[in-house]
Design a protein around this motif. Sequence first.
Motif, mmCIF file in Angstrom:
data_model
loop_
_atom_site.group_PDB
_atom_site.id
_atom_site.type_symbol
_atom_site.label_atom_id
_atom_site.label_comp_id
_atom_site.label_asym_id
_atom_site.label_seq_id
_atom_site.Cartn_x
_atom_site.Cartn_y
_atom_site.Cartn_z
ATOM 1 N N ILE A 152 -1.156 0.283 -4.244
ATOM 2 C CA ILE A 152 -1.436 1.364 -5.181
ATOM 3 C C ILE A 152 -2.911 1.777 -5.120
ATOM 4 O O ILE A 152 -3.246 2.968 -5.131
ATOM 5 N N ARG A 156 -4.153 5.487 -4.220
ATOM 6 C CA ARG A 156 -4.979 6.221 -5.184
ATOM 7 C C ARG A 156 -6.326 6.605 -4.585
ATOM 8 O O ARG A 156 -6.811 7.726 -4.786
ATOM 9 N N ASP A 162 -6.031 8.615 -9.696
ATOM 10 C CA ASP A 162 -5.640 7.360 -10.333
ATOM 11 C C ASP A 162 -4.351 7.467 -11.133
ATOM 12 O O ASP A 162 -3.888 6.474 -11.705
ATOM 13 N N HIS A 165 1.547 6.219 -9.678
ATOM 14 C CA HIS A 165 2.108 5.031 -10.317
ATOM 15 C C HIS A 165 3.474 4.680 -9.738
ATOM 16 O O HIS A 165 4.046 5.445 -8.958
ATOM 17 N N ASP A 167 7.419 4.079 -10.444
ATOM 18 C CA ASP A 167 8.504 4.415 -11.370
ATOM 19 C C ASP A 167 9.366 3.164 -11.554
ATOM 20 O O ASP A 167 10.156 2.810 -10.677
ATOM 21 N N ILE A 211 7.114 3.994 -5.714
ATOM 22 C CA ILE A 211 5.899 4.748 -6.045
ATOM 23 C C ILE A 211 6.258 6.233 -6.144
ATOM 24 O O ILE A 211 6.977 6.770 -5.307
#
Length: 318
Positions: A152, A156, A162, A165, A167, A211
């Motif tokens: 992640i 990002r 940022d 995320h 799910d 993601i």
Amino acid sequence: MPQAQPDRGRADPSPEALQEFLTGLAAEIHARADWGKVADYIPELADVELAQFGIAVQLADGSLCHAGASEVGFSIQSISKVFSLACVLGRIGEQIWQRVGREPSGSRFDSILLLELEKGIPRNPFINAGALVVTDELLTGRTPRDALAEIIHFIRAAAGDDAIHIDRAVAMSEQATGDRNRALGNYLKSYGNLKNPVDYTLGTYFHQCAIEMDCLQLARAGRVIAGLPGAPSILAPARARRITALMLTCGHYDESGDFAFRVGLPGKSGVGGGILMVAPGRASIAIWSPGLNATGNSRAGAYAAEKLAEFTGWSVFG
């Protein structure tokens, strides 16, 4: 003496011309209404509205052109394998190739046949078995939370966003229906090619695939793969070349050769309907349409990729 540069044909389109083309392409795809079928074997993906299309193109000059549902989030699924491989190459470098090959498979993404024939060494890191090995390597010596945090963080940083995320609902849906991947994990374990408990590796992998990104975010993240000016310095150019080579030869499973023939650019698909495609040094492209063809690749997305390549003249083949 400076090395001669290859002739790449006509000049790149201006951002204005590209934007006009993308707007027209989105309209054409909706008029064609040739959507395919959503990945209904994952319950959370089965509920995604079929008739959607988005596209975003990040250019080397910093322009970001987009059209359609380019700001609608979707599950990137197997596109995440590009980023997990980038993380592993950064962590252990060429050692990963002792555990996974670099050849096209010619088989379905979840096939166990080649894994049996080749004694537990997956053909490449973009089929599911190979991606499990990559995730397992990333997990080794750390918790699943830490391994996921690295992926992640990389994405990002690549996208400069940022808000990207996981799910959780999609991850749980995959975990509940992931028996084929569980079988692959146990088979890898039986050959000693999985270092961690199967459930740990599978759980990390399911969350990685869940993601969520939109086309704008994905196109920006692809800058580090495409080697665009101004991209964050988080991936060595030599490793980006390795990844783009694998995207070209293995990025669309048993349709990889046809995609390379029709489009001529490295790309990685996902069963969420996304495609990340790069024109090295020129552009990073994200396409999304959730309906899939028989090989599990976005039907409208593949059509759009071909039309974009025709319009721009972009190709790794000159």
